[in-house]
Enzyme design. Structure first.
Site, PDB file in Angstrom:
ATOM      1  N   ARG A   1      42.936  10.192   5.905  1.00 40.59           N
ATOM      2  CA  ARG A   1      42.870   9.431   4.668  1.00 40.59           C
ATOM      3  C   ARG A   1      43.941   8.339   4.578  1.00 40.59           C
ATOM      4  O   ARG A   1      43.659   7.220   4.166  1.00 40.59           O
ATOM      5  CB  ARG A   1      43.078  10.417   3.495  1.00 40.59           C
ATOM      6  CG  ARG A   1      42.936   9.814   2.107  1.00 40.59           C
ATOM      7  CD  ARG A   1      43.456  10.823   1.052  1.00 40.59           C
ATOM      8  NE  ARG A   1      42.994  12.167   1.342  1.00 40.59           N
ATOM      9  CZ  ARG A   1      41.861  12.690   0.894  1.00 40.59           C
ATOM     10  NH1 ARG A   1      41.087  11.972   0.119  1.00 40.59           N
ATOM     11  NH2 ARG A   1      41.520  13.919   1.221  1.00 40.59           N
TER      12      ARG A   1
ATOM     13  N   CYS B   1      18.814  11.319  -8.979  1.00 40.19           N
ATOM     14  CA  CYS B   1      18.200  12.199  -9.971  1.00 40.19           C
ATOM     15  C   CYS B   1      19.069  13.435 -10.157  1.00 40.19           C
ATOM     16  O   CYS B   1      18.714  14.533  -9.716  1.00 40.19           O
ATOM     17  CB  CYS B   1      16.812  12.598  -9.510  1.00 40.19           C
ATOM     18  SG  CYS B   1      15.799  11.160  -9.183  1.00 40.19           S
TER      19      CYS B   1
HETATM   20  C1  LIG Z   1      40.753  16.776   7.705  1.00 33.75           C
HETATM   21  C2  LIG Z   1      41.805  17.087   8.684  1.00 33.75           C
HETATM   22  C3  LIG Z   1      42.811  16.161   8.945  1.00 33.75           C
HETATM   23  C4  LIG Z   1      42.948  14.865   8.178  1.00 33.75           C
HETATM   24  O1  LIG Z   1      43.199  15.089   6.841  1.00 33.75           O
HETATM   25  P1  LIG Z   1      43.598  13.851   5.876  1.00 33.75           P
HETATM   26  O2  LIG Z   1      43.756  14.493   4.551  1.00 33.75           O
HETATM   27  O3  LIG Z   1      42.457  12.900   5.926  1.00 33.75           O
HETATM   28  O4  LIG Z   1      44.853  13.263   6.422  1.00 33.75           O
HETATM   29  C5  LIG Z   1      43.708  16.460   9.937  1.00 33.75           C
HETATM   30  N1  LIG Z   1      43.644  17.619  10.628  1.00 33.75           N
HETATM   31  C6  LIG Z   1      42.695  18.547  10.383  1.00 33.75           C
HETATM   32  C7  LIG Z   1      42.670  19.797  11.171  1.00 33.75           C
HETATM   33  C8  LIG Z   1      41.754  18.316   9.406  1.00 33.75           C
HETATM   34  O5  LIG Z   1      40.816  19.237   9.155  1.00 33.75           O
END
Ligand SMILES: *Cc1c(COP(=O)(O)O)cnc(C)c1O
Length: 467
Positions: free
Chosen positions: A322, A393
């Site tokens: 993110r 919907c």
């Molecule tokens: C989803 C995930 C990330 C990334 O998470 P962010 O919140 O997008 O930084 C990193 N490592 C693992 C194992 C994840 O499941």
């Protein structure tokens, strides 16, 4: 510890929302892409391209990425997290958003990539990302996914269960390769975030329990298998984390298991992967720790913990998703209808847009909150309380639950939702047989199609009776 908006604030949403705290133009805040600017006409531009022009060329709904913003975040993470940590790697968590172009942007800025499925692997392979830059996750990787990863030379496989130890070992032996593995440890830390996206309670599907001794047992079993090489431990404590407190507890527990593994088995952990979860601002008042400070604090915590038990500091790896792409992306919608609904106190204006839960499921899934603005023109009208809803919907098809938009908001206006770069296109669906929107990147006034819009033909192509 600072709370995530979807936590305590989520509970407040049933009450009357407050008027906007700031009278500043919403697109001036840190929630929007780095290059976001308003022309005198009120039109928003990203990467030097006006959104009205982009909407005319590519249609709406439209995901727009500020390419330089993605690159800049990737560079910041590489420089902050790899300083004094030369053997570490920052892997971009591909599930946040993935396309061939996006994989190349982050790789060119020095990041590896973390994939969690055969599909994600296929895309990064097509992007030409070398195997030694890749790591594979998943709590139920298929035989085919493990095989493809090992054939391509993916440098780390994260082991998530006892079953998988045997499975990865057998496939590696069959291919006559050694798989370098991490063990995913469930450290019993709950990051402050919405329950559905926290992943480190003991009672959840990911990882092996530290508390029950399962991590140590996994390392014992791995050490006996010649086709596996134990590299270190993995921990991912959650998502949308604003400070280092959760990482502090996780790091302490990871270090203490590493210490126990060394003491009882004589095995050194060469690598700690502390996962992702670094938060971003969705609302102007959200204030996550800067990339640099978060990195410094986490590295400092690990150093201190290792020193206190007397083990060498291993290479540190991270997996932000993110925080790399979230702010860089916005969603552009066209307003289709505006409807006033009487409430007990006052009224609410429902603003329907030409997308919805098929391009942003986070609001209905997690109670996520977003910033939204009128971006095709100027308006001096007083803001009114709106709810931005989609065209599906489903009454839960809400894009922004409480939005303040100018009182003269009207069909044909373009509105943009900020910080939709992560987990919107990647979680998009075809609900109501709506083709998924395209993704366009902009940079230096030039736009480029990154993913095209789906068509009705794409939908029909899946149906063998449609021919
Ligand atoms: C989803 C995930 C990330 C990334 O998470 P962010 O919140 O997008 O930084 C990193 N490592 C693992 C194992 C994840 O499941």
């Amino acid at each position: 510890m600072q709370a995530h908006p979807a936590g305590p604030r989520h509970a407040q949403m049933a009450q009357e929302p407050h008027a906007p705290v700031s009278t500043l133009d919403p697109v001036q805040s840190h929630v929007w892409p780095h290059s976001a600017e308003r022309a005198d006409s009120g039109e928003l531009s990203i990467g030097g391209q006006g959104v009205v022009t982009l909407a005319a060329e590519f249609g709406t709904p439209l995901f727009i990425f500020d390419e330089q913003d993605v690159r800049q975040q990737a560079r910041k993470f590489a420089s902050a997290y790899l300083a004094d940590n030369e053997n570490g790697t920052v892997y971009y968590a591909a599930k946040a958003f993935l396309s061939v172009a996006a994989a190349r942007w982050v790789a060119e800025e020095g990041l590896g990539i973390d994939v969690a499925s055969g599909g994600e692997l296929a895309i990064v392979i097509r992007a030409g990302i070398p195997g030694d830059k890749l790591l594979m996750h998943g709590n139920n990787k298929s035989q085919g996914e493990i095989r493809s990863a090992l054939v391509y030379g993916v440098s780390r496989i994260v082991i998530d269960s006892f079953d998988e130890i045997v499975r990865v070992a057998a496939i590696a032996a069959d291919l006559n390769v050694v798989a370098h593995v991490l063990v995913r440890a469930t450290v019993g830390v709950e990051a402050h975030t919405h329950e559905f996206i926290a992943t480190a309670h003991e009672d959840q599907k990911f990882g092996l329990s530290v508390q029950e001794g399962d991590v140590e047992e996994a390392v014992r079993r791995i050490a006996k298998l010649p086709s596996l090489n134990f590299v270190g431990l993995h921990s991912h404590i959650g998502s949308q984390i604003f400070d280092s407190a959760g990482f502090e507890i996780a790091a302490a527990r990871v270090v203490s298991v590493a210490h126990a593994i060394y003491d009882t088995q004589g095995i050194v952990c060469q690598e700690f992967n502390l996962g992702g979860g670094m938060g971003i601002a969705y609302l102007p008042e959200d204030d996550p720790l800067s990339v640099r400070l978060m990195a410094d604090q986490i590295k400092e915590i690990v150093n201190r913990e290792c020193e206190s038990v007397g083990i060498p500091v291993p290479a540190l790896c991270f997996e932000p998703g993110r925080a790399i792409v979230g702010r860089a992306g916005i969603t552009l919608y066209e307003v289709g209808t505006v409807k006033k609904v009487k409430l007990d106190h006052g009224e609410r204006t429902y603003v329907s847009v030409d997308g919805g839960m098929s391009d942003n499921i986070r609001t209905s899934l997690y109670g996520a909150q977003y910033s939204v603005a009128l971006v095709s023109r100027d308006s001096s009208n007083e803001p009114i309380l709106c709810r931005v809803v989609g065209k599906h919907c489903e009454s839960g098809d809400i894009v922004v639950r409480d939005a303040w938009l100018p009182g003269d908001i009207t069909p044909g206006d373009l509105i943009a939702v900020a910080a939709t770069g992560a987990y919107c296109r990647s979680m998009a669906s075809n609900y109501n047989q709506i083709p998924r929107p395209p993704v366009v990147s902009v940079r230096g006034g030039v736009s480029q199609l990154v993913l095209r819009r789906e068509t009705f033909d794409d939908l029909l192509a899946l149906d063998p009776f449609a021919g």
